[in-house]
Write an enzyme that holds these catalytic residues in place. Sequence first.
Site, mmCIF file in Angstrom:
data_model
loop_
_atom_site.group_PDB
_atom_site.id
_atom_site.type_symbol
_atom_site.label_atom_id
_atom_site.label_comp_id
_atom_site.label_asym_id
_atom_site.label_seq_id
_atom_site.Cartn_x
_atom_site.Cartn_y
_atom_site.Cartn_z
ATOM 1 N N LYS A 12 -35.732 -40.305 -57.957
ATOM 2 C CA LYS A 12 -35.624 -41.325 -56.913
ATOM 3 C C LYS A 12 -34.307 -42.074 -57.030
ATOM 4 C CE LYS A 12 -39.555 -43.174 -58.164
ATOM 5 N NZ LYS A 12 -40.067 -42.188 -59.123
ATOM 6 N N HIS A 60 -59.783 -22.864 -60.593
ATOM 7 C CA HIS A 60 -60.537 -23.864 -59.837
ATOM 8 C C HIS A 60 -60.114 -23.857 -58.360
ATOM 9 C CE1 HIS A 60 -62.344 -28.010 -59.400
ATOM 10 N NE2 HIS A 60 -61.497 -27.995 -58.382
ATOM 11 N N GLU A 61 -58.815 -23.937 -58.139
ATOM 12 C CA GLU A 61 -58.338 -24.015 -56.754
ATOM 13 C C GLU A 61 -58.601 -22.710 -56.003
ATOM 14 O OE1 GLU A 61 -57.449 -26.728 -55.336
ATOM 15 O OE2 GLU A 61 -57.473 -27.879 -57.181
ATOM 16 N N ASP A 68 -64.257 -33.567 -56.291
ATOM 17 C CA ASP A 68 -65.090 -32.632 -55.512
ATOM 18 C C ASP A 68 -66.550 -33.039 -55.582
ATOM 19 O OD1 ASP A 68 -62.791 -31.182 -55.197
ATOM 20 O OD2 ASP A 68 -63.221 -29.838 -56.869
HETATM 21 P P1 ADP Z 1 -36.788 -41.807 -61.084
HETATM 22 O O1 ADP Z 1 -35.857 -42.829 -60.538
HETATM 23 O O2 ADP Z 1 -37.539 -41.073 -60.004
HETATM 24 O O3 ADP Z 1 -37.686 -42.263 -62.149
HETATM 25 P P2 ADP Z 1 -34.346 -40.632 -61.911
HETATM 26 O O4 ADP Z 1 -33.690 -40.513 -60.606
HETATM 27 O O5 ADP Z 1 -33.921 -41.754 -62.761
HETATM 28 O O6 ADP Z 1 -35.909 -40.667 -61.747
HETATM 29 O O7 ADP Z 1 -34.188 -39.270 -62.679
HETATM 30 C C1 ADP Z 1 -33.900 -39.214 -64.040
HETATM 31 C C2 ADP Z 1 -33.061 -38.023 -64.353
HETATM 32 O O8 ADP Z 1 -33.776 -36.819 -64.138
HETATM 33 C C3 ADP Z 1 -31.843 -37.907 -63.495
HETATM 34 O O9 ADP Z 1 -30.784 -38.622 -64.008
HETATM 35 C C4 ADP Z 1 -31.565 -36.422 -63.477
HETATM 36 O O10 ADP Z 1 -30.815 -36.039 -64.606
HETATM 37 C C5 ADP Z 1 -32.942 -35.813 -63.638
HETATM 38 N N1 ADP Z 1 -33.473 -35.371 -62.349
HETATM 39 C C6 ADP Z 1 -34.588 -35.833 -61.746
HETATM 40 N N2 ADP Z 1 -34.823 -35.199 -60.578
HETATM 41 C C7 ADP Z 1 -33.824 -34.324 -60.414
HETATM 42 C C8 ADP Z 1 -33.499 -33.363 -59.383
HETATM 43 N N3 ADP Z 1 -34.269 -33.208 -58.295
HETATM 44 N N4 ADP Z 1 -32.391 -32.640 -59.551
HETATM 45 C C9 ADP Z 1 -31.614 -32.797 -60.638
HETATM 46 N N5 ADP Z 1 -31.855 -33.658 -61.623
HETATM 47 C C10 ADP Z 1 -32.952 -34.419 -61.546
HETATM 48 ZN ZN ZN Z 2 -61.470 -29.048 -56.648
#
Ligand code: ADP
Ligand code: ZN
Length: 659
Positions: free
Chosen positions: A224, A441-442, A516
């Site tokens: 995020k 399960h699924e 379920d």
């Molecule tokens: P969140 O804010 O969702 O907790 P972060 O954005 O801080 O997560 O992600 C932490 C680290 O994980 C990032 O710095 C990156 O190195 C890695 N990461 C997470 N998602 C991805 C992605 N989709 N592609 C590449 N690296 C990712």
């Molecule tokens: Zn189920």
Amino acid sequence: MKMPKFNLNWTYMIVILLLAYMFYTNSGNSNSFQKEVSYSEFQEYVQKGYARNIVVNKGDGNVRMYIQKPYVGEIFGKAAEAGRDPSVVAEFPDVSDVNQFLAAEKEAKHFTGKIQYDANSNFLGSLFLNILFPVLLILGFWMLIFRRAGGGGGGIFSVGKSRAQLYEKGSKMNITFNDVAGQDEAKQEVQEIVKFLKDPKKYTELGGKIPKGALLVGPPGTGKTLLAKAVAGEAGVPFFSLSGSDFVEMFVGVGASRVRDLFRQAKEKSPCIVFIDEIDAVGRARGKNPSMGGNDERESTLNQLLTEMDGFGTNSGIIVMAATNRADILDKALLRAGRFDRQIHVELPGLPERKQIFLVHVKPLKMDETVNLDLLSRQTPGFSGADIANVCNEAALIAARHDKQAVGMQDFLDAIDRIIGGLEKKTKVMTQEEKRSIAIHEAGHATISWFCQYADPLIKVTIVPRGQALGAAWYLPEERVNVTKEQMLDKICSLLGGRAAEELFTGHISTGALNDLERANKMAFSMVAYYGMSDNLYNISYYTAQQDYFQKPYSDITAKQIDEEVKALIAQQYDRAKQLLTEHSDGHGQVAQLLIDNEVIFAEDVEQIFGKRQWTSRSDEIIAENERLAKERAEAEEKELDKKEKEQKDEIDKLIPNS
Ligand code: ADP
Ligand code: ZN
């Protein structure tokens, strides 16, 4: 040895200690160990030769006599109690009197010490000690506390300042969408924000309103923050980053003033992005628990945030992005239109996305040819992007520990083991074993729903955990106005299909079926108690509009009957599910394997295994009907058109004389 670093705190400490020392040594002289005596007594003492030094204080109109050691006992009783440098003080009638008297005594050799003339010194001293010193002491403490509270930032005055970190253009942060692997849907959503930041006029000229905020929702470590940074990087605008907990402080009113300060700074840099991580720290629903109190501070922070988001015009170019892993506990006011009105879901990556994330994070690593990223992505179900980044880093560390020239496959596998061991409790990382049982399960649900006429038609099945669920199957729910008994039974049967498959094919039953079972039981109960669909309570409904859990509208005997009916109904459907699964165990096994391999499968994949579903769903029928109607309409229109054309042609023919 390293000297402790010099900072202002040390000076404060030293000053305070010094003052304290002065306070106590002085009080030894002037306060505790002195005695007020009459002038004649004083004269008597001097004549007896007790005096060591004498201080004449014209301002106060008194004279102080310091006593020679051997005579202390004569005046104070016990010498020990008089302490250091005891003295007696006497008021004198007239300075010249004192001078005469002392001169005479010196002559008579009763007194051989010094005579000091000290104007007003005592007054200043006591003023300092009694008023100024305590004030300084309090001031010192106050400063210390505030410096601590200010986190050593800028001392006292920075408490109300926002702690946002600012990343500007051209600084070390130049993250683009290429650094975010997978998350295609989320990326698409935020692309619009980038477009706006780059060219706001295009939108505002058409009278469009620009989004003020976007809420990124998803489990921790799914990227995020990364996504928000990528938006700033792509748009080339400044990026303010802070965490929701930065607003919260032990001082009242600090949170609100930090919010104000943050937006003031942001306005100066606009267009820009403000990113608030873990917004639930301030954005939790207000007033849920008024009796607890103590939430006022967080509420006023939240109120300030809402006010600021309403406050800046749509054209001012500040976009607030916030992240949380629990959108459900946020205050509704935050999610209202004009605030965080768009929610972008960032989910745990599936198999293909995990490979892409691996590709991003192995780039800086030196690897040998044994590394197989496909296999690695398969081995890491339930890992978030952050976990995968962690795996890559850990693998490099393990390889270095073994003095290797390049990171090999075994290092990666060891790293995965380590991280599964360490993470198990924290996130929903699965072992291969768990993955298999979830797939079974699924696949159970999918199989049953394929062979029950009235079960909702399947869209897709996944074993990527999301939210509280470990796996999920998506169905196209049929919005029926009226539901028959058979339809309800089929629904219960397919709900029980997961547990039944577990029991049949793994030999163990698990907690994964909670949701379920809950839904199946509710449905069975309503069939028996509300819809009168069971044999023993046929056509009897105990439904009341106002549910009262303390006063049931039936007797205890009926309650027992209902329980038994529900039990029987569930047991019946469970048996049916097991029977169906045994019949189609081959196909079920294939579906489960396909799930283990791909993690997400679609109705078409299931169709390849089981063949076309025997029944078309109601939605299919509706779609077919709509298509038929549309076709009819199109045909009618075409006919109309043809007719018109022909008429026109006829008219033209009429106009043009025959040649
Ligand atoms: P969140 O804010 O969702 O907790 P972060 O954005 O801080 O997560 O992600 C932490 C680290 O994980 C990032 O710095 C990156 O190195 C890695 N990461 C997470 N998602 C991805 C992605 N989709 N592609 C590449 N690296 C990712
Ligand atoms: Zn189920």
